[in-house]
Design an enzyme around this catalytic site. Structure first.
Site, mmCIF file in Angstrom:
data_model
loop_
_atom_site.group_PDB
_atom_site.id
_atom_site.type_symbol
_atom_site.label_atom_id
_atom_site.label_comp_id
_atom_site.label_asym_id
_atom_site.label_seq_id
_atom_site.Cartn_x
_atom_site.Cartn_y
_atom_site.Cartn_z
ATOM 1 N N GLU A 82 -3.921 1.598 -7.623
ATOM 2 C CA GLU A 82 -4.275 2.682 -6.705
ATOM 3 C C GLU A 82 -3.355 3.884 -6.945
ATOM 4 O O GLU A 82 -2.276 3.980 -6.325
ATOM 5 C CB GLU A 82 -4.098 2.217 -5.255
ATOM 6 C CG GLU A 82 -4.990 1.077 -4.858
ATOM 7 C CD GLU A 82 -5.391 1.187 -3.383
ATOM 8 O OE1 GLU A 82 -6.589 1.259 -3.133
ATOM 9 O OE2 GLU A 82 -4.513 1.232 -2.518
ATOM 10 N N HIS B 125 0.863 -1.192 0.000
ATOM 11 C CA HIS B 125 0.000 0.000 0.000
ATOM 12 C C HIS B 125 0.899 1.241 0.000
ATOM 13 O O HIS B 125 1.940 1.258 0.654
ATOM 14 C CB HIS B 125 -0.914 -0.018 1.230
ATOM 15 C CG HIS B 125 -2.010 0.989 1.140
ATOM 16 N ND1 HIS B 125 -1.786 2.333 1.381
ATOM 17 C CD2 HIS B 125 -3.318 0.876 0.814
ATOM 18 C CE1 HIS B 125 -2.935 2.989 1.210
ATOM 19 N NE2 HIS B 125 -3.873 2.130 0.858
HETATM 20 C C1 PEP Z 1 -6.891 2.925 0.116
HETATM 21 O O1 PEP Z 1 -6.375 3.417 1.127
HETATM 22 O O2 PEP Z 1 -6.471 1.875 -0.352
HETATM 23 C C2 PEP Z 1 -8.034 3.612 -0.502
HETATM 24 C C3 PEP Z 1 -8.521 3.157 -1.633
HETATM 25 O O3 PEP Z 1 -8.515 4.685 0.201
HETATM 26 P P1 PEP Z 1 -9.690 5.675 -0.230
HETATM 27 O O4 PEP Z 1 -10.815 4.855 -0.775
HETATM 28 O O5 PEP Z 1 -10.039 6.405 1.025
HETATM 29 O O6 PEP Z 1 -9.122 6.585 -1.281
#
Ligand code: PEP
Length: 248
Positions: A164, A92
């Site tokens: 992400e 992450h």
């Molecule tokens: C995450 O921390 O993996 C994430 C997707 O957070 P958010 O949905 O708050 O952007």
């Protein structure tokens, strides 16, 4: 069936988790969605009890890159497995940045997780500067190739890749559907180059970054996208129920 992953991050005490799960699970239909709840370590025991026979998988948010021993404060893959955990988030961006987890450590953690029978949710994604300088695909290739180095193709069955973008996490901003499709296509392309066409088709790829019950609708039809990873919006059981039913 879509994949949905909730990352609770460092939120909810065990008592709060109990209230949350009672509210959420009583109205959740697990027959149409593959859901994994990545709870804080202190809530995993409770999560295992309450999620049992509910069609909900249990996830953790990190693990040690060592098997056992002199690692005060760390949690091992075997401990997670024995606590009823199915999946663990690795790589992450918050851990890469704040806890200085480098690609070697991420690769080691993935191997430890797989060796202990856990599935892996590997997070990858570019920073805003990298996006603005058109380096997204380069960054994805580097992160994925380093993370999956030395893995056997059959081990990818237990790996989910979460795209992400760092700038989208917790910011309220998201890429366009086209941009997500482009990144997903590139991720599958990298898997094809490094493993096989079959693996590139079958590996699960999800998107994460500021998803909520309003903006998710525009991404539901994104090509070759298997689902979503939700952070902030999973903390309200009503909001997360809405997201779950939209994904079903
Ligand atoms: C995450 O921390 O993996 C994430 C997707 O957070 P958010 O949905 O708050 O952007």
């Amino acid at each position: 069936m879509r994949t949905l992953i909730a990352n609770f991050k460092m939120n909810l005490t065990p008592s709060e988790t109990k209230d949350y799960l009672m509210a959420f699970l009583s109205r959740f239909d697990g027959s149409k969605i593959d859901l994994t709840l990545c709870l804080p370590y202190t809530s995993l025991g409770l999560g295992a009890l309450l999620c049992k026979n509910r069609n909900v998988r249990l996830g953790a948010q990190n693990l040690s890159d060592e098997e056992q021993g002199k690692n005060t404060g760390e949690i091992s893959g075997a401990m997670l497995k024995d606590s009823g955990v199915d999946y663990v988030i690795i790589g992450h961006s918050e851990r890469r940045k704040k806890f200085k987890e480098d690609t070697k450590t991420i690769n080691k953690k993935i191997k430890v997780a797989l060796k202990n029978g856990l599935g892996v949710i590997l997070c990858v994604g570019e920073s805003l500067t990298e996006r603005n300088t058109l380096k997204t695909f380069e960054v994805l290739r580097e992160q994925i190739e380093c993370a999956l180095k030395g893995l056997y193709e059959n081990e990818l069955e237990r790996v989910i890749i979460a795209y992400e973008p760092i700038w989208a996490i917790g910011s309220g901003k998201t890429p366009t559907k086209n941009e997500i499709e482009g990144a997903v296509k590139e991720i599958r392309h990298i898997i094809k180059d490094d493993f096989s066409e079959n693996a590139s088709i079958s590996i699960k790829v999800v998107y994460g970054g500021s998803i909520d019950s309003k903006n998710i609708k525009q991404f539901l039809s994104a090509k070759k996208l298997d689902g979503f990873l939700v952070g902030g919006a999973c903390l309200d059981p009503n909001e997360f129920l809405k997201i779950s039913s939209l994904c079903s």
